[in-house]
Design a protein around this motif. Structure first.
Motif: not given
Length: 366
Positions: A285-295
């Protein structure tokens, strides 16, 4: 407003030059307050000492649509002083963390028996500053004498973070305007409404920039086969995969991987196959966060909306692939005399958006 022991202090607030509050998932929320100081009767910052000594409890509150919101509350841990000859231009930086520090003062020897991980979390949270508990059940994580009790040899904070990680949960503390704390021990909530719309490359844009990275080199299945040390029987068999998880886009990592899934081996010490599978699902479940963004945005640009960690936002104008809901994993609040800037960190477990979002310049880019 700067609060001292849950009471807003106008005199202290008037000396503030700037405030930085950083709330980050799986870390203690920290603050840095810069006070303007001057020489008075041959002493410097004398009036601040009684409120900013080690262990003094400060809180940072902001006005959001005529309501006070507490960003952080906790003890002072560090100071840095800059003394300018003559006094004018001198400043004092006061740094601290949230009240989770009180849970991390040293190791504790305790044996937990006939309880689940969520029972342990409820007890620990309730014993620390009488925090209100917000704990998600972990019925598959029982510790019994017939199998294995849980022997604690670490601080309460280290234990509760470790238990959260192995259940796919997170632990954090939030505060109401009166300074009352709530300890959260739960998984990410992905089904609520977005706290704000972050718009880029469209009319009425309200963020200065948006940087997105993705990395699909992450497992979509886990091999868990191992030997039960008591019965010498094989536990586990088929690879563990996720199903029924809430995705924030049209295509999650398993769909993107297609017929070439990446697998990993996980063999934690467990007493039965059910607990073994629960650990594997938490890791996946934790490994599925494959997209990261900053703004970067501000309270003014968002029309007086405040973005907090552990909430959802809706990104618009980032094209058909990257528009949609994101989970907020961190926010750095930079508060000055005339502005409240927010540097926002986001994560997503899928791309694509059923609502589209490919309007304007972003459609050509993405």
């Amino acid at each position: 407003l700067i609060g001292v022991d849950n009471t807003p202090n106008e005199e202290l607030t008037q000396q503030v030059s700037s405030v930085e509050v950083y709330e980050k998932m799986d870390q203690a929320t920290s603050y840095k307050i810069r006070f303007m100081v001057d020489i008075c009767d041959g002493d410097i910052a004398h009036g601040l000492e009684e409120h900013t000594d080690p262990g003094s409890i400060l809180s940072v509150l902001v006005d959001v649509n005529d309501e006070l919101v507490c960003l952080v509350k906790g003890p002072v841990t560090r100071q840095e002083a800059h003394l300018q000859h003559g006094g004018a231009g001198s400043w004092l930086d006061v740094e601290g963390t949230d009240t989770s520090q009180a849970m991390d003062l040293g190791p504790t020897d305790h044996v937990w028996d006939s309880v689940t991980d969520s029972d342990i979390a409820t007890t620990i949270i309730g014993q620390n500053h009488q925090m209100t508990t917000d704990v998600e059940s972990t019925s598959g994580s029982a510790h019994s004498e017939a199998n294995h009790t849980l022997a604690q040899r670490e601080s309460d904070l280290s234990l509760i973070r470790r238990l959260a990680q192995r259940n796919g949960f997170h632990f954090w503390i939030s505060y109401d305007s009166a300074g009352t704390a709530t300890g959260h021990f739960k998984s990410r909530s992905l089904n609520g409404e977005a706290a704000a719309e972050l718009i880029v490359n469209l009319e009425n844009s309200n963020i200065d920039n948006l940087r997105i990275t993705w990395d699909t080199r992450r497992p979509t299945q886990v091999q868990t086969q191992q030997i039960d040390p008591r019965t010498l029987q094989v536990m586990g068999g088929s690879p563990v995969t996720l199903s029924g998880e809430t995705a924030l886009g049209d295509q999650d990592l398993s769909q993107i991987a297609g017929s070439s899934p990446q697998s990993t081996q996980l063999s934690p010490p467990t007493d039965d196959s059910g607990a073994q599978q629960a650990r594997a699902e938490a890791a996946l479940r934790e490994a599925q966060w494959f997209i990261n963004a900053t703004c970067r945005t501000s309270m003014h640009q968002l029309c007086h909306k405040l973005i907090r960690s552990h909430s959802l936002v809706d990104v618009q104008g980032a094209g058909s692939r990257h528009s949609g809901k994101y989970y907020v994993t961190g926010v750095k609040h930079l508060i000055g005399p005339v502005s409240h800037i927010m540097e926002v960190e986001l994560a997503r477990n899928a791309w694509g958006s059923a609502a589209g979002g490919g309007e304007g310049l972003a459609a050509a880019i993405f």
